[in-house]
Enzyme design. Structure first.
Site, short mmCIF file in Angstrom:
data_model
loop_
_atom_site.label_atom_id
_atom_site.label_comp_id
_atom_site.label_asym_id
_atom_site.label_seq_id
_atom_site.Cartn_x
_atom_site.Cartn_y
_atom_site.Cartn_z
N LYS A 103 0.83 -1.20 0.00
CA LYS A 103 0.00 0.00 0.00
C LYS A 103 0.87 1.26 0.00
O LYS A 103 2.08 1.19 0.28
CB LYS A 103 -0.97 -0.03 1.20
CG LYS A 103 -1.91 -1.24 1.18
CD LYS A 103 -2.82 -1.22 -0.02
CE LYS A 103 -3.78 -2.35 -0.29
NZ LYS A 103 -3.92 -3.57 0.36
C1 LIG Z 1 -5.16 -4.43 0.73
C2 LIG Z 1 -6.62 -4.44 0.57
C3 LIG Z 1 -7.48 -5.01 1.51
C4 LIG Z 1 -7.01 -5.80 2.69
O1 LIG Z 1 -6.10 -5.18 3.49
P1 LIG Z 1 -5.14 -6.08 4.42
O2 LIG Z 1 -4.39 -5.06 5.20
O3 LIG Z 1 -4.28 -6.89 3.51
O4 LIG Z 1 -6.02 -6.92 5.27
C5 LIG Z 1 -8.83 -4.89 1.33
N1 LIG Z 1 -9.35 -4.27 0.26
C6 LIG Z 1 -8.57 -3.73 -0.68
C7 LIG Z 1 -9.20 -3.02 -1.83
C8 LIG Z 1 -7.18 -3.81 -0.57
O5 LIG Z 1 -6.41 -3.28 -1.53
#
Ligand SMILES: *Cc1c(COP(=O)(O)O)cnc(C)c1O
Length: 374
Positions: free
Chosen positions: A183
């Site tokens: 992210k």
């Molecule tokens: C990364 C992501 C998640 C989940 O996040 P985690 O921290 O991996 O649990 C959920 N929705 C979207 C759109 C994502 O990109």
């Protein structure tokens, strides 16, 4: 051959590494002062709204659904084009996932189709801001008001994005962010939830740690079934270092996105049949730079050629959720969401990360043009 260019890569600076080392030496490595400081800074960024951190983005959505009292017999509408976590949390709390097809241009949930999918059982919606691009937030909240729905914004990819100059997370209902490794800012794994008031924040704290409250006669009481979702100070130390760079990270991604458009040129779509994302620079944080390949190109071939001939890593986000076995077993099938199925089959994510430069963009564009026109 050129060095390998991945589609995503975290950048952790030396000051952050030193801060993590300090935390490790401090004797306090689980949730503590760093977590509190990270939550304080996040809250200030989100306009003073309450914020709590967790060990994933996924659990923040599950906890928001629990705080909203959503469970068996309730329907929750979301998009088929997201990480599977978005729909899994609906099943996790015992509710029924309902999908609405996406808009082919934004690749986000189509708000007309979302409205059409509302039934008397619908209790909440989970819009996803794919690649960091928000939906029409005015329209989203007008629909939520009209039908009395809770909104759990899956803003996992959208930290740094905005709507009419207000940061995503600084307004609205529940807003969920992820700090997973890929992210825009990361804690290696982690997430945060923006809430409406201190009552919700207290519930979030309880669900985060076994339902424990500190108000019992002996100092501890348990009155709801919680889990184990707290962030560690090690993760928060990474998060604080990353958060300090949020504006620089967002600015760099916008610059790279602009350079993708400029390098590909305005005839790229006509020449190759591929479809670029909307050229929108102020509201999105450009978490991903996604291209939808023309039908004549098989995505696995494209990805293999980019890797083998050009040493470039290509990602795809995402395969349609409703076609996974778990969801097929719940009655979903091919043909139900044709736009999501087409886009989900052909979409690719080009390299896009903070430490990349314009030469990397140019290299990717040249390689992609070659593979698409050979
Ligand atoms: C990364 C992501 C998640 C989940 O996040 P985690 O921290 O991996 O649990 C959920 N929705 C979207 C759109 C994502 O990109």
């Amino acid at each position: 051959m050129n060095t390998f260019l991945p589609f995503s890569k975290p950048t952790i600076d030396e000051a952050t590494i030193a801060s993590v080392a300090d935390t490790l030496r401090s004797g306090w490595i689980t949730s503590g002062p760093k977590v509190l400081e990270f939550e304080k800074q996040l809250s200030a960024y989100f306009g003073g709204r309450p914020v709590r951190t967790f060990n994933s983005g996924t659990c923040t959505m599950e906890i928001a659904l629990r705080i909203a009292g959503i469970g068996a017999g309730d329907e929750v509408i979301t998009t088929p084009i997201s990480w599977v976590a978005t729909a899994n949390v609906i099943i996790e709390v015992g509710a029924t996932p309902v999908f609405a097809d996406i808009d082919p241009v934004t690749r986000n949930i189509d708000l007309d189709k979302l409205e059409a999918a509302i039934t008397p059982r619908t209790k909440a919606v989970i819009p996803v801001y794919l690649a960091g691009k928000p939906v029409d937030m005015d329209r989203l909240y007008a629909i939520a008001d009209k039908y009395n729905l809770r909104v759990i914004e899956d803003a996992a990819q959208a930290i740094g994005s905005s709507w009419k100059e207000k940061p995503i997370g600084s307004f609205g209902d529940f807003v969920s962010f992820s700090f997973q490794a890929n992210k825009n800012i990361t804690t290696s794994e982690g997430g945060c939830l923006v809430l409406n008031d201190e009552i919700e924040a207290t519930f979030a704290e309880k669900y985060r740690l076994q339902g424990v409250t500190r108000s019992g006669w002996d100092g501890i009481e348990v009155d709801v079934l919680g889990g184990k979702f707290n962030m560690t100070d090690i993760a928060a130390a990474i998060g604080l270092g990353q958060f300090a760079k949020l504006d620089a990270i967002t600015a760099q991604r916008r610059k790279l996105a602009k350079h993708y458009f400029k390098t590909l040129g305005k005839d790229f779509e006509m020449q190759t049949g591929a479809q670029l994302p909307p050229a929108e620079f102020e509201s999105t944080n450009w978490h991903l730079f996604q291209v939808v390949l023309p039908e004549r190109i098989a995505r696995p071939d494209f990805m293999a050629k980019m890797k083998e001939q050009h040493n470039i890593g290509i990602g795809f986000h995402y395969a349609p959720i409703h076609l996974f076995k778990l969801y097929r077993e719940r009655g979903f099938k091919e043909g139900m969401f044709p736009v999501a199925e087409r886009v989900g089959k052909q979409i690719v994510s080009l390299p896009m990360f903070y430490a990349m430069d314009e030469a990397d963009v140019e290299r990717t564009c040249k390689a992609m043009r070659e593979v698409l026109t050979e």
